[in-house]
Design a protein around this motif. Structure first.
Motif, mmCIF file in Angstrom:
data_model
loop_
_atom_site.group_PDB
_atom_site.id
_atom_site.type_symbol
_atom_site.label_atom_id
_atom_site.label_comp_id
_atom_site.label_asym_id
_atom_site.label_seq_id
_atom_site.Cartn_x
_atom_site.Cartn_y
_atom_site.Cartn_z
ATOM 1 N N HIS A 61 0.850 -1.195 0.000
ATOM 2 C CA HIS A 61 0.000 0.000 0.000
ATOM 3 C C HIS A 61 0.887 1.247 0.000
ATOM 4 O O HIS A 61 2.110 1.140 -0.027
ATOM 5 C CB HIS A 61 -0.997 -0.020 1.163
ATOM 6 N N HIS A 63 1.502 3.813 2.163
ATOM 7 C CA HIS A 63 2.017 4.520 3.348
ATOM 8 C C HIS A 63 3.540 4.662 3.337
ATOM 9 O O HIS A 63 4.254 3.781 2.866
ATOM 10 C CB HIS A 63 1.578 3.801 4.626
ATOM 11 N N ASP A 65 5.842 4.372 5.512
ATOM 12 C CA ASP A 65 6.699 3.382 6.159
ATOM 13 C C ASP A 65 6.757 2.071 5.367
ATOM 14 O O ASP A 65 7.318 1.088 5.846
ATOM 15 C CB ASP A 65 6.245 3.121 7.607
ATOM 16 N N HIS A 66 6.219 2.071 4.158
ATOM 17 C CA HIS A 66 6.337 0.907 3.269
ATOM 18 C C HIS A 66 7.067 1.257 1.969
ATOM 19 O O HIS A 66 7.550 0.380 1.277
ATOM 20 C CB HIS A 66 4.948 0.321 2.970
ATOM 21 N N HIS A 149 -7.538 -0.808 5.588
ATOM 22 C CA HIS A 149 -6.390 -0.008 6.059
ATOM 23 C C HIS A 149 -6.157 1.114 5.042
ATOM 24 O O HIS A 149 -6.050 2.288 5.402
ATOM 25 C CB HIS A 149 -5.180 -0.931 6.176
ATOM 26 N N ASP A 168 -0.067 -4.637 6.518
ATOM 27 C CA ASP A 168 -0.334 -3.866 7.737
ATOM 28 C C ASP A 168 -1.522 -4.381 8.561
ATOM 29 O O ASP A 168 -1.941 -3.708 9.499
ATOM 30 C CB ASP A 168 -0.511 -2.380 7.403
#
Ligand SMILES: [Zn+2]
Length: 295
Positions: A61, A63, A65-66, A149, A168
């Protein structure tokens, strides 16, 4: 925690136990293609991985932090669900998707995204279809649409290794996150049920514990029940009518005020907003003159 190899799939554990802003990544080696999934585990580790060869970057996805180190993989195509691609095309869209409206918040996030996460707008990506079986040569991957999410969140099941990457839906004690503009509590619940019913024998989550070699068992229900606990606390708080600000002051999501204040206040507000939307839709609460109350 250490890296592990399961056939052609490598679990790359993240720095600081895969806690934000890190995650746990995967490296998968087919005969035809080598793929890194969610490249945000560790800059040093991912730099070394480039020497082994990486052809594609897959994202569960959008975000930060990915996607953290995806720019390290220059020349690799980036694959993501079409539904999650818009925030990667423009930093303003990225911030809009988080619901950041106040100019000071946007300035704060803009700085973080540029300096810490190396955000660079992308004009193109390749799109991973929902529920698609992809053959990488000697290794098959089943993509699993798990919205909630984020609208385009994807999980990956590797039938050959009986391994499921949950992304996540991370089974943490904190519970599921659904605080973006396009997040959905209903879809989150559906996705948890879907993932729980996949007959895997190894599970990898993107944060914290990382690898489960036995069925997480009760963790599935505990994770889901956090949603209902938040909801019942909200309904209890609305015995007396309250404004959104008054509800947020109850700290239903985080339990107590946390630092940095601006960050947690904002998150509390967006998550509560999702619960209000959900409870309004179910007719369990009403909103009158800016105050919410139980029906
Ligand atoms: Zn996420």
């Amino acid at each position: 925690m250490e890296d592990r190899q399961f056939g052609r799939i490598r679990f790359l554990c993240g720095e600081n136990g895969g806690k934000y802003p890190f995650n746990h990544s995967l490296y998968i080696q087919g005969d035809n293609l080598r793929v890194v999934v969610d490249p945000a585990c560790s800059h040093a580790k991912l730099t070394r991985l480039k020497e082994e060869g990486v052809d594609q970057v897959w994202l569960s996805h959008w975000h930060e932090d990915h996607i953290h180190y995806m720019n390290e993989f220059e020349g690799c195509t980036v694959w993501i669900s079409k539904r999650d691609f818009p925030p990667l095309t423009d930093l303003n869209i990225f911030m809009d998707w988080y619901g950041l409206l106040a100019p000071d918040q946007r300035a704060y996030w803009k700085k973080i995204m540029l300096e810490m996460f190396d955000f660079r707008p992308r004009q193109t990506a390749c799109f991973i279809e929902d529920d698609q079986l992809i053959d990488l040569g000697g290794l098959r991957v089943q993509t699993i649409a798990t919205p909630g999410h984020t609208p385009g969140h994807l999980s990956f099941y590797f039938p050959g290794e009986d391994l499921l990457f949950l992304g996540d839906y991370d089974l943490t004690a904190f519970g599921p996150w659904y605080g973006d503009v396009a997040s959905s509590i209903e879809d989150t619940i559906r996705s948890i049920h879907r993932l729980k019913n996949i007959p895997a024998s190894r599970w990898i989550v993107a944060h914290n514990t990382g690898l489960y070699e036995e069925n997480p068992g009760p963790l599935w229900d505990q994770y889901e029940s956090v949603i209902y606990e938040r909801e019942s606390k909200l309904l209890a708080a609305l015995e007396k009518p309250k404004t959104l600000e008054e509800i947020c002051a109850c700290w239903i999501i985080y339990g107590k005020p946390r630092q940095p204040k601006e960050f947690f206040e904002f998150n509390e507000k967006v998550m509560i907003g999702k619960h209000l939307e959900y409870a309004l839709g179910q007719g369990r609460i009403v909103c009158e003159n800016g105050r919410y109350r139980r029906t």
